[in-house]
Design a protein around this motif. Structure first.
Motif, PDB file in Angstrom:
ATOM      1  N   UNK A  99       0.910  -1.264  -0.021  1.00 19.44           N
ATOM      2  CA  UNK A  99      -0.013  -0.009  -0.130  1.00 19.44           C
ATOM      3  C   UNK A  99       0.703   0.925   0.072  1.00 19.44           C
ATOM      4  N   UNK A 100       1.830   1.383   0.783  1.00 23.42           N
ATOM      5  CA  UNK A 100       2.798   2.556   0.972  1.00 23.42           C
ATOM      6  C   UNK A 100       3.502   2.825  -0.412  1.00 23.42           C
ATOM      7  N   UNK A 101       3.859   1.776  -1.023  1.00 15.63           N
ATOM      8  CA  UNK A 101       4.570   1.439  -2.212  1.00 15.63           C
ATOM      9  C   UNK A 101       3.759   2.335  -3.436  1.00 15.63           C
ATOM     10  N   UNK A 102       2.385   1.950  -3.300  1.00 15.51           N
ATOM     11  CA  UNK A 102       1.381   2.756  -4.091  1.00 15.51           C
ATOM     12  C   UNK A 102       1.228   3.995  -3.774  1.00 15.51           C
ATOM     13  N   UNK A 103       1.278   4.357  -2.557  1.00 17.78           N
ATOM     14  CA  UNK A 103       1.004   5.675  -2.242  1.00 17.78           C
ATOM     15  C   UNK A 103       2.257   6.436  -2.916  1.00 17.78           C
ATOM     16  N   UNK A 110       4.476  10.355  -6.501  1.00 16.04           N
ATOM     17  CA  UNK A 110       5.371  10.750  -7.593  1.00 16.04           C
ATOM     18  C   UNK A 110       4.813  11.118  -8.929  1.00 16.04           C
ATOM     19  N   UNK A 111       3.688  10.574  -9.089  1.00 14.42           N
ATOM     20  CA  UNK A 111       3.022  10.836 -10.426  1.00 14.42           C
ATOM     21  C   UNK A 111       2.315  12.324 -10.355  1.00 14.42           C
ATOM     22  N   UNK A 141      -3.051  20.910  -0.949  1.00 18.39           N
ATOM     23  CA  UNK A 141      -2.833  19.875  -1.999  1.00 18.39           C
ATOM     24  C   UNK A 141      -2.494  18.441  -1.231  1.00 18.39           C
ATOM     25  N   UNK A 142      -1.671  18.567  -0.304  1.00 17.76           N
ATOM     26  CA  UNK A 142      -1.394  17.439   0.580  1.00 17.76           C
ATOM     27  C   UNK A 142      -2.550  16.914   1.320  1.00 17.76           C
ATOM     28  N   UNK A 143      -3.196  17.784   1.827  1.00 20.31           N
ATOM     29  CA  UNK A 143      -4.542  17.474   2.558  1.00 20.31           C
ATOM     30  C   UNK A 143      -5.414  16.677   1.708  1.00 20.31           C
ATOM     31  N   UNK A 144      -5.733  17.358   0.689  1.00 23.30           N
ATOM     32  CA  UNK A 144      -6.512  16.764  -0.292  1.00 23.30           C
ATOM     33  C   UNK A 144      -6.007  15.214  -0.832  1.00 23.30           C
ATOM     34  N   UNK A 145      -4.513  15.081  -1.274  1.00 32.88           N
ATOM     35  CA  UNK A 145      -4.167  13.849  -1.399  1.00 32.88           C
ATOM     36  C   UNK A 145      -4.322  13.054  -0.364  1.00 32.88           C
ATOM     37  N   UNK A 146      -3.994  13.195   1.216  1.00 34.28           N
ATOM     38  CA  UNK A 146      -4.178  12.437   1.934  1.00 34.28           C
ATOM     39  C   UNK A 146      -5.557  11.652   2.277  1.00 34.28           C
ATOM     40  N   UNK A 153       9.866  11.540   0.286  1.00 35.82           N
ATOM     41  CA  UNK A 153       9.149  12.080  -1.053  1.00 35.82           C
ATOM     42  C   UNK A 153       8.396  13.074  -0.804  1.00 35.82           C
ATOM     43  N   UNK A 154       7.537  13.266   0.178  1.00 33.33           N
ATOM     44  CA  UNK A 154       6.614  14.275   0.581  1.00 33.33           C
ATOM     45  C   UNK A 154       7.406  15.370   1.137  1.00 33.33           C
ATOM     46  N   UNK A 155       8.336  15.239   2.008  1.00 33.96           N
ATOM     47  CA  UNK A 155       9.027  16.361   2.769  1.00 33.96           C
ATOM     48  C   UNK A 155       9.807  17.181   1.538  1.00 33.96           C
ATOM     49  N   UNK A 156      10.080  16.406   0.785  1.00 31.71           N
ATOM     50  CA  UNK A 156      11.092  17.221  -0.289  1.00 31.71           C
ATOM     51  C   UNK A 156      10.058  18.228  -1.158  1.00 31.71           C
ATOM     52  N   UNK A 157       8.961  18.092  -0.928  1.00 34.01           N
ATOM     53  CA  UNK A 157       7.896  19.063  -1.668  1.00 34.01           C
ATOM     54  C   UNK A 157       7.311  20.284  -0.686  1.00 34.01           C
TER      55      UNK A 157
END
Length: 219
Positions: free
Chosen positions: A71-75, A80-81, A90-95, A146-150
């Protein structure tokens, strides 16, 4: 001459057994599934089954940990996509979208997670569980990076922790659901306050957490 399985063949056999147990879990409660049923479903001898998993709890702990790894690999792949996601909104919407996918597409994984503490850990293999958790931890850290980098305000630790919070919120709500039932029968009392809309309330709690975290990091 007896055929000795290669490591790849052993892994394939192990995954076949786990997949067969997962198929049974889609139809039955954990307590209603036996090792004999899993052996029949997977087409292996019961003795062979015990060579791969000493207990039923081992099988389902393996399913839980490998399921969350996948699951986390899919996330991570979905994140990344979407390279344009760079803001808190945008992070809130993603989560919250991930909440929807987890609740509606990974229901068996959530059921397994509810069994982890009270049932699975009592008879699961400690070393196998540790290995699975180490793999899960690394994938979670990769996702956090990956998330923290943005999202500049977020540390890798905070970003990785988001998915622990996600799981805790959903599992906690699931544990409190259906208090108006007993053994799948509706109780003859109107317990409206016990009725939970899992996705709606999971999203609300996650948003509250994110708002509080954002405020704390910006202060």
């Amino acid at each position: 001459m007896m055929h000795v399985l290669t490591p790849a063949e052993k892994l394939a056999k192990k995954q076949l057994i786990a997949a067969s147990a997962s198929k049974l879990f889609q139809k039955h409660n954990f307590n209603a599934i036996s090792m004999a049923q899993i052996a029949r479903e997977s087409g292996v001898a019961k003795g062979t089954l015990f060579n791969y998993f000493k207990t039923k709890e081992n099988i389902f702990m393996y399913l839980l940990l490998s399921g969350y790894q996948d699951y986390l690999q899919e996330v991570l792949k979905r994140w990344q996509e979407k390279p344009g996601l760079t803001t808190w909104n945008e992070l809130t919407t993603f989560l919250t979208t991930e909440n929807h996918l987890l609740i509606h597409q990974k229901a068996d994984l959530l059921r397994l997670n509810a069994l982890r503490g009270p049932i699975l850990e009592a008879a699961a293999d400690r070393e196998q569980t540790l290995l699975g958790r180490q793999k899960l931890y690394q994938i979670n850290r990769d996702l956090g990076r990956a998330i923290a980098s943005r999202i500049p305000e977020l540390s890798v630790k905070d970003a990785s922790h988001l998915f622990v919070i996600q799981s805790a919120i959903i599992s906690g709500l699931m544990n409190m659901m259906n208090l108006d039932e007993f053994n799948h029968d509706q109780l003859p009392v109107d317990f409206k306050v016990f009725q939970i809309d899992l996705e709606t309330e999971a999203n609300q709690l996650l948003k509250f957490y994110l708002q509080g975290l954002q405020q704390e990091l910006e202060d």
